[in-house]
Design an enzyme around this catalytic site. Sequence first.
Site, PDB file in Angstrom:
ATOM      1  N   ASP A   1       4.137   0.715  11.728  1.00 40.96           N
ATOM      2  CA  ASP A   1       2.873   0.106  11.310  1.00 40.96           C
ATOM      3  C   ASP A   1       2.669  -1.307  11.857  1.00 40.96           C
ATOM      4  O   ASP A   1       1.564  -1.842  11.767  1.00 40.96           O
ATOM      5  CB  ASP A   1       2.790   0.065   9.773  1.00 40.96           C
TER       6      ASP A   1
ATOM      7  N   ASP B   1      -6.039   7.997   8.822  1.00 42.72           N
ATOM      8  CA  ASP B   1      -6.140   7.481  10.182  1.00 42.72           C
ATOM      9  C   ASP B   1      -6.153   8.582  11.230  1.00 42.72           C
ATOM     10  O   ASP B   1      -5.502   9.613  11.076  1.00 42.72           O
ATOM     11  CB  ASP B   1      -4.938   6.565  10.494  1.00 42.72           C
TER      12      ASP B   1
ATOM     13  N   LYS C   1       0.823  -1.216   0.000  1.00 48.41           N
ATOM     14  CA  LYS C   1       0.000   0.000   0.000  1.00 48.41           C
ATOM     15  C   LYS C   1       0.853   1.260   0.000  1.00 48.41           C
ATOM     16  O   LYS C   1       0.630   2.178  -0.799  1.00 48.41           O
ATOM     17  CB  LYS C   1      -0.903  -0.003   1.233  1.00 48.41           C
TER      18      LYS C   1
END
Length: 434
Positions: free
Chosen positions: A319, A121, A22
């Site tokens: 992440d 986010d 991504k």
Amino acid sequence: MNSFEVIGGKKLSGTIIPQGAKNEALQIISAVLLSPEPVTLGNIPDILDVNLLIELLADLGVSIDRQERHTATFRADNVNIDYLNSDAFRKKSGRLRGSVMLAGPLLARFKKAFIPKPGGDKIGRRRLDTHIIGFEKLGATFNYHPEDGYFHLDASNLRGTDMLLDEPSVTGTANIVMAAVMAKGKTTIYNAACEPYLQQLCKMLNRMGAKISGVGSNLLTIEGVDYLGGTTHSMLPDMIEVGSFIGLAAMTKSGIRIQGAGVEHLGVIPEKFKQLGIRLDIQGDDIVIPEQDIYEIQTFLDGSVLTIYDHPWPGFTPDLLSIVLVVATQARGSVLIHQKMFESRLFFVDKLIDMGAQIILCDPHRAAVIGLAREQQLRGITMSSPDIRAGVSLLIAALSAEGKSTIQNIEQIDRGYQYIDKRLIALGADIKRI
């Protein structure tokens, strides 16, 4: 709003293939604006964030031939710059933090850009200073317009310069690189990010005719060129998915093969999971995680409690800290998770505590996890996904838990993980999208 209904406690088995990365895709797809020639991209992840960026490019006038969901040819030979100042662009780009990546190539080729306030986010402060300051050093000017929440940038005369970034921001480095490749003269970027995805971007730009040296280091040197041509490029496997699947296998006591994991690009990720006591067998480019009832967290050599923290590449990616935290809840032993970058990313631990995990949230950046060593199974609850990585962490917890869990706001998960329910169902998971 969609939800996942999960019946936990089932062992999984089989082979899973990670999607295209991504974070690489958002950079690479933005870079197609640098050339009027065709650019063909492969292994594109079919996820909400990436599809929204592709929609933005189509709205800008980029012709897109999407042969199938994971391959597309882009041609930016008829870009409508006026669309950048429209309400439609403002609304759509404001939903996607990745839209900031359009600024660099737009400044390089079309001399102006508009950057919305960051979307995406809700994991804490995500400043744009590195991007804006870098553009300014290259000669761009900007004004913030509070009435529309936009940074208006003008770059009628981009010139190479020497710069030292105040932080090795991945998106900041990528944006500055894309602006600098067509600036007049030489640019040096010190304290540049050097993640594999940034390396991929630089290699692709060089194939298009850019002159970037130092790729893979934190000192990039860029000789500006007047024109970039077309190329082909394929995304790496997503390292965050790879780490997520390692954690999933451990938590559910499952035997799983991750096929085509891009092992040479994973850095310290396998080692961090080994520090949690998880066994990994690397077979070529595959990672095999065997069934394992108990995994025991290592200590430091002096016997002190292990600390796992995020750090710029080649350190551990932030992440995956949410995944590591969840996996540690069923380990034997204790670990301190230190999330340095985002001050709101650990706030999802209240859901894990409700499920029966033993976690002490020390402050917004640190959580101490006391592993249950399988003596007490997590219990299913109803919860909401606050961001992409926490959402998948909660999904992993639910798959290992006793009883039924409901995970709401799964659009957050869909933003970063393609067909995640279908792929896990193929491994034997009990998930319904409702």
